[in-house]
Design a protein around this motif. Structure first.
Motif, PDB file in Angstrom:
ATOM      1  N   GLN A  35       0.632  -1.091   0.223  1.00 17.19           N
ATOM      2  CA  GLN A  35      -0.207   0.261  -0.292  1.00 17.19           C
ATOM      3  C   GLN A  35       0.744   1.182  -0.009  1.00 17.19           C
ATOM      4  O   GLN A  35       2.230   0.825   0.363  1.00 17.19           O
ATOM      5  CB  GLN A  35      -1.070   0.044   0.957  1.00 17.19           C
ATOM      6  N   ALA A  37       1.674   4.476   2.102  1.00 14.63           N
ATOM      7  CA  ALA A  37       2.241   4.461   2.702  1.00 14.63           C
ATOM      8  C   ALA A  37       3.677   3.302   3.777  1.00 14.63           C
ATOM      9  O   ALA A  37       4.470   3.616   3.969  1.00 14.63           O
ATOM     10  CB  ALA A  37       1.695   3.965   3.995  1.00 14.63           C
ATOM     11  N   THR A  38       3.347   2.238   3.278  1.00 13.37           N
ATOM     12  CA  THR A  38       4.235   1.685   3.646  1.00 13.37           C
ATOM     13  C   THR A  38       5.378   1.180   1.830  1.00 13.37           C
ATOM     14  O   THR A  38       6.837   0.997   1.776  1.00 13.37           O
ATOM     15  CB  THR A  38       4.147  -0.185   3.303  1.00 13.37           C
ATOM     16  N   HIS A  65      -3.799   5.082   1.892  1.00  8.52           N
ATOM     17  CA  HIS A  65      -3.736   5.460   2.566  1.00  8.52           C
ATOM     18  C   HIS A  65      -4.085   6.273   3.309  1.00  8.52           C
ATOM     19  O   HIS A  65      -5.063   7.566   3.749  1.00  8.52           O
ATOM     20  CB  HIS A  65      -2.124   5.258   3.059  1.00  8.52           C
ATOM     21  N   ASP A 119       1.926  -4.579   4.821  1.00  6.48           N
ATOM     22  CA  ASP A 119       0.398  -4.363   5.712  1.00  6.48           C
ATOM     23  C   ASP A 119       0.439  -5.841   6.268  1.00  6.48           C
ATOM     24  O   ASP A 119      -0.164  -6.699   5.718  1.00  6.48           O
ATOM     25  CB  ASP A 119      -0.706  -3.989   4.485  1.00  6.48           C
ATOM     26  N   SER A 120       0.117  -5.264   7.954  1.00  2.52           N
ATOM     27  CA  SER A 120      -0.286  -6.524   8.911  1.00  2.52           C
ATOM     28  C   SER A 120      -1.323  -7.101   8.838  1.00  2.52           C
ATOM     29  O   SER A 120      -2.086  -8.112   8.886  1.00  2.52           O
ATOM     30  CB  SER A 120      -0.587  -5.675  10.314  1.00  2.52           C
ATOM     31  N   HIS A 121      -2.659  -6.224   7.799  1.00  6.48           N
ATOM     32  CA  HIS A 121      -3.544  -7.227   8.218  1.00  6.48           C
ATOM     33  C   HIS A 121      -3.839  -8.141   6.697  1.00  6.48           C
ATOM     34  O   HIS A 121      -5.013  -7.979   6.251  1.00  6.48           O
ATOM     35  CB  HIS A 121      -4.498  -5.802   8.070  1.00  6.48           C
ATOM     36  N   ILE A 361      -6.879   4.677  10.411  1.00  3.48           N
ATOM     37  CA  ILE A 361      -5.384   5.119  10.420  1.00  3.48           C
ATOM     38  C   ILE A 361      -5.530   6.507  10.990  1.00  3.48           C
ATOM     39  O   ILE A 361      -4.405   6.891  10.917  1.00  3.48           O
ATOM     40  CB  ILE A 361      -4.834   4.719   9.434  1.00  3.48           C
ATOM     41  N   ARG A 379      -8.145  -1.483  14.944  1.00  2.11           N
ATOM     42  CA  ARG A 379      -7.385  -1.091  16.170  1.00  2.11           C
ATOM     43  C   ARG A 379      -7.767   0.088  17.103  1.00  2.11           C
ATOM     44  O   ARG A 379      -8.142   0.740  16.373  1.00  2.11           O
ATOM     45  CB  ARG A 379      -6.088  -0.178  15.639  1.00  2.11           C
ATOM     46  N   ARG A 384      -4.803   6.268  18.415  1.00  4.03           N
ATOM     47  CA  ARG A 384      -4.247   6.350  16.729  1.00  4.03           C
ATOM     48  C   ARG A 384      -5.667   6.866  15.837  1.00  4.03           C
ATOM     49  O   ARG A 384      -5.599   7.139  15.123  1.00  4.03           O
ATOM     50  CB  ARG A 384      -4.627   5.138  16.833  1.00  4.03           C
ATOM     51  N   ARG A 495       5.727   9.597   4.878  1.00  8.41           N
ATOM     52  CA  ARG A 495       6.247   8.042   5.167  1.00  8.41           C
ATOM     53  C   ARG A 495       7.862   7.716   4.149  1.00  8.41           C
ATOM     54  O   ARG A 495       8.904   7.073   3.814  1.00  8.41           O
ATOM     55  CB  ARG A 495       5.593   7.693   4.145  1.00  8.41           C
ATOM     56  N   SER A 539       1.201  -3.030  13.876  1.00 10.63           N
ATOM     57  CA  SER A 539       1.604  -2.599  12.109  1.00 10.63           C
ATOM     58  C   SER A 539       2.917  -3.347  11.500  1.00 10.63           C
ATOM     59  O   SER A 539       3.198  -3.500  12.705  1.00 10.63           O
ATOM     60  CB  SER A 539       1.336  -0.553  11.721  1.00 10.63           C
ATOM     61  N   SER A 540       2.394  -3.608  10.227  1.00  7.26           N
ATOM     62  CA  SER A 540       3.824  -3.690   9.897  1.00  7.26           C
ATOM     63  C   SER A 540       4.777  -2.910   9.505  1.00  7.26           C
ATOM     64  O   SER A 540       5.922  -3.113   8.558  1.00  7.26           O
ATOM     65  CB  SER A 540       3.839  -4.916   8.384  1.00  7.26           C
ATOM     66  N   ARG A 541       4.561  -1.607   9.610  1.00  2.00           N
ATOM     67  CA  ARG A 541       5.050  -0.352   9.271  1.00  2.00           C
ATOM     68  C   ARG A 541       6.842  -0.768   9.929  1.00  2.00           C
ATOM     69  O   ARG A 541       7.130  -0.605  10.367  1.00  2.00           O
ATOM     70  CB  ARG A 541       5.111   0.924   9.616  1.00  2.00           C
TER      71      ARG A 541
HETATM   72  C1  MIC Z   1      -1.722   0.037  10.142  1.00  5.82           C
HETATM   73  O1  MIC Z   1      -3.336  -0.421  10.219  1.00  5.82           O
HETATM   74  O2  MIC Z   1      -2.018   0.190  11.114  1.00  5.82           O
HETATM   75  C2  MIC Z   1      -1.352   0.240   8.560  1.00  5.82           C
HETATM   76  C3  MIC Z   1      -1.406   1.726   8.448  1.00  5.82           C
HETATM   77  O3  MIC Z   1      -1.863  -0.471   7.784  1.00  5.82           O
HETATM   78  C4  MIC Z   1       0.072  -0.243   8.873  1.00  5.82           C
HETATM   79  C5  MIC Z   1       0.488  -0.102   7.562  1.00  5.82           C
HETATM   80  C6  MIC Z   1       1.439   0.976   7.416  1.00  5.82           C
HETATM   81  O4  MIC Z   1       1.790   2.333   9.217  1.00  5.82           O
HETATM   82  O5  MIC Z   1       1.372   1.583   6.782  1.00  5.82           O
HETATM   83  C7  MIC Z   1       0.144  -1.852   9.090  1.00  5.82           C
HETATM   84  O6  MIC Z   1      -1.268  -2.516   9.530  1.00  5.82           O
HETATM   85  O7  MIC Z   1       0.524  -3.254   8.360  1.00  5.82           O
END
Ligand code: MIC
Ligand code: SF4
Length: 652
Positions: A35, A37-38, A65, A119-121, A361, A379, A384, A495, A539-541
């Motif tokens: 996505q 943002a990453t 995002h 992305d973590s989802h 987000i 979340r 947040r 980012r 998140s995976s960021r």
């Molecule tokens: C989130 O839900 O926190 C995000 C934004 O989708 C992140 C990815 C990011 O920080 O760009 C995620 O879930 O990995």
């Protein structure tokens, strides 16, 4: 002995290692997603690898995002992403087409395949019988370059779903119940595999809600079988040809089995500020609600929004409530419109947002000061939403709709109406016009990559020094999320600009961190973070590793780490160390001077590292969970540094 679904997916993609839980394995990756943002960072890293075209079956770049675009930064990123997609053979899902996980489920996910996403989802596509895993952007870049994905071979927990859901109880309540059992910590290295007779009544988008929020438990992924329901969903998307059956063998074994009787569930909510802080809605009481947000990659399918529209039909939003709708995809909006649901929602007073992450987000629709927001997202971490003192509750679309009417947290079963059951179209109206397909190689090679002034070079760490002479710049407690480490929301537009974004590291927890870290760095010393359990949840960021790295953080000593964040730290050359004796966590103080000596030698010997706290006059040992490959990576300053050196050697 037979195999479970997870083992089958791993086995058919295994390129190195043995399927022994806890041991490192490497698997071939069929599909990737990013996505925006990453993604910008992932593609900058991919570019740095010097590979002419992606080597996966399919790679998709989503823009979902950063779509608010205040200032030029995000629009520049979007332009960069388009040019990169065209240059390297990647599909581009344009801004406004929808949230990556919803669109991937609809248009690209395929049973039996592997997917990693920055992305973590990403596990949302586990609903289709895929092995779908969230990872840092660098791991996704490597997979696009044809490298295998390394992970610790997971243990598999079978979640057996029995019985049928009662009216007003839906998929979100199932996963909130799962979160109440497993909590958000202690599940690293597991996969949830869903099974049982109740699956016959759960559609793919409902399964997706469940798979999506497995991420909040911290599991590697969640997997569903690919059955007739899956086939029906793919048929409704005009993709029946992508279907294949996938089921566990009768005699498959699991690490553990948990049985859930769906008939025993009731509407649930996750209270502030953690997705595992779950209570029955009826016990919460009639708390006043200021905002209701329906959407995000968890609950924004046709079924969810049509159900809400039917509940709200002919009613008006309570005067104290701001009612936000963010559909998961353009396809969802078009189909809601075609079946009359969109006009019902608008007539209620819904504020229709773009098909994007949006409120989830925190880059828009922040609640009022001290406000209560009911959200269908996944979340509710502190801050947040963009309003620090807001109270965010996570609920099902049904419970959210009830609050739209009453202005209070309300058990939807008390609304005194029949539960609307929605007809899901046998065939959806599908239009892929907002997805730009890859160019043929000859044309792709001529595409010029467009870089705006916000886009810097991908940061590379230096090789690890023999000794770390460092300062504990911050000491934090348990469950520090990546939102705590580096906030998203209004900061997320930076980012692609690491020096600027780094100013906001730990902004929510300790606004003085940046200044202190820079001061330590300017003295020629390294920064060290000390943390409690489950450091790096959420998140995976990879910015939660890159930005600290930029500020000279070289080690994190924690009681435990979350999987993706630990991998990101290693990828960027930061040592993730764990306390052997948790009592040592109590002794260390912020500002202490720590020395970690002879690191390469000790790593090579496989022994613990020794930390000397010269401020307290204490010496203690710390452990690490690193494979030989990861040790080499850390010593050479991270994955990109290692890869570049490998390339240079190859060319020389
Ligand atoms: C989130 O839900 O926190 C995000 C934004 O989708 C992140 C990815 C990011 O920080 O760009 C995620 O879930 O990995
Ligand atoms: Fe977007 Fe929210 Fe899903 Fe993250 S959790 S991908 S921000 S909708």
């Amino acid at each position: 002995m037979g195999h479970n679904i997870t083992e089958k997916l791993l086995k058919s993609h295994l390129v190195a290692g043995e399927l022994i839980p806890g041991k490192e394995i490497a698997i071939r990756i069929d599909q990737t997603l990013t996505q925006d943002a990453t993604g910008t960072m992932a593609y900058l890293q991919f570019e740095a690898m010097g590979i002419p075209r992606v080597r996966t079956d399919l790679s998709v770049s989503y823009i979902d995002h950063n779509t608010i675009q205040i200032g030029f930064e995000n629009a520049d990123d979007h332009r960069y992403l388009k040019s990169v997609a065209q240059r390297f053979g990647i599909y581009l899902s344009r801004a406004g087409n929808g949230i990556c996980h919803q669109v991937h489920l609809e248009r690209f996910g395929r049973p039996g395949r592997t997917l990693i996403g920055s992305d973590s989802h990403t596990p949302t596509c586990g609903a289709l019988g895929m092995l779908a895993i969230g990872a840092g952007g660098l791991d996704v870049a490597l997979a696009m370059g044809g490298e295998a994905f390394h992970l610790s071979c997971p243990k598999v927990i079978r979640i057996d779903l029995r019985g049928a859901l009662k009216p007003w109880v839906s998929a979100k309540d199932i996963i909130l119940h799962v979160l109440s059992i497993f909590t958000s910590k202690g599940n690293v290295g597991y996969v949830f595999e869903y099974a049982g007779e109740a699956l016959d009544g759960l559609t793919v988008p409902e399964r997706a809600t469940i798979a999506n929020m497995g991420a909040e438990c911290g599991v590697t992924t969640s997997v569903f079988p690919s059955d007739e329901m899956t086939r029906r969903f793919l048929r409704s998307q005009g993709r029946e040809g992508d279907w294949m059956p996938l089921a566990s063998d009768e005699d498959a074994s699991y690490d553990r089995t948990v049985t859930i009787d769906l008939a025993g569930l009731e509407p649930l909510a996750a209270l502030p500020h953690s997705p595992d802080h779950v209570r029955p809605v009826r016990e919460i009481g009639p708390v006043r609600v200021h905002q209701v947000c329906i959407g995000s990659c968890t609950n924004s399918s046709y079924r969810d929004l049509a159900t809400v529209a039917e509940i709200l039909k002919g009613r008006k939003v309570h005067e104290d409530v701001s009612f936000i709708i963010a559909p998961g995809s353009r396809q969802v909006v078009e189909n809601l419109a075609a079946h009359g649901y969109l006009s019902k929602l608008l007539a209620t007073g819904a504020r229709l947002m773009e098909n994007a992450c949006g409120f989830c987000i925190g880059n828009s629709q922040s609640p009022p000061s001290g406000g209560v927001s009911l959200r269908t997202s996944n979340r509710n971490f502190y801050g947040r939403s963009g309003t620090k003192d807001a109270e965010v509750y996570l609920v099902s679309p049904e419970t959210a709709a009830a609050a739209v009417i009453t202005g209070r947290i309300t058990d939807p079963r008390t609304l005194g109406m029949d539960y609307p059951r929605i007809e899901i179209p046998e065939v959806f109206h599908v239009d892929d016009g907002m997805i730009i397909p890859p160019l043929p190689p000859s044309e792709a090679a001529r595409v010029e990559i467009v870089r705006g002034p916000n886009i810097g070079a991908p940061p590379v760490n230096t090789p690890l020094p023999r000794d770390i002479d460092g300062v504990v710049t911050i000491k934090v407690g348990d469950k520090i999320t990546t939102d705590h480490i580096i906030p998203a929301g209004e900061r997320m537009k930076y980012r692609s600009n690491i020096p600027l974004y780094s100013r906001f590291v730990f902004e929510l927890v300790d606004p003085g961190f940046y200044e202190r870290a820079v001061a330590v760095r300017n003295l020629g010393r390294l920064n060290i973070i000390v943390a409690g359990h489950s450091y790096g949840q959420g998140s995976s960021r990879e910015h939660a590793a890159i930005c600290p790295m930029h500020l000279g953080v070289r080690a994190v000593i924690a009681k435990s780490f979350e999987r993706i964040h630990a991998a990101n730290l290693i990828n960027f050359g930061i040592l993730p160390l764990t306390f052997l004796d948790e009592g040592d966590y109590e002794i260390i103080g912020a500002g202490d001077h720590l020395r970690i000596m002879d690191i390469p030698k000790r790593l090579a010997a496989g022994g613990n590292l020794v930390v000397e706290d010269t401020t307290r006059g204490k010496v203690f040992e710390v452990a690490y969970d690193l494979t030989e490959r990861q040790k080499a990576m850390i010593l050479s300053g991270g994955a990109l540094g290692m890869l570049k050196r490998r390339h240079r050697r190859g060319k020389a």
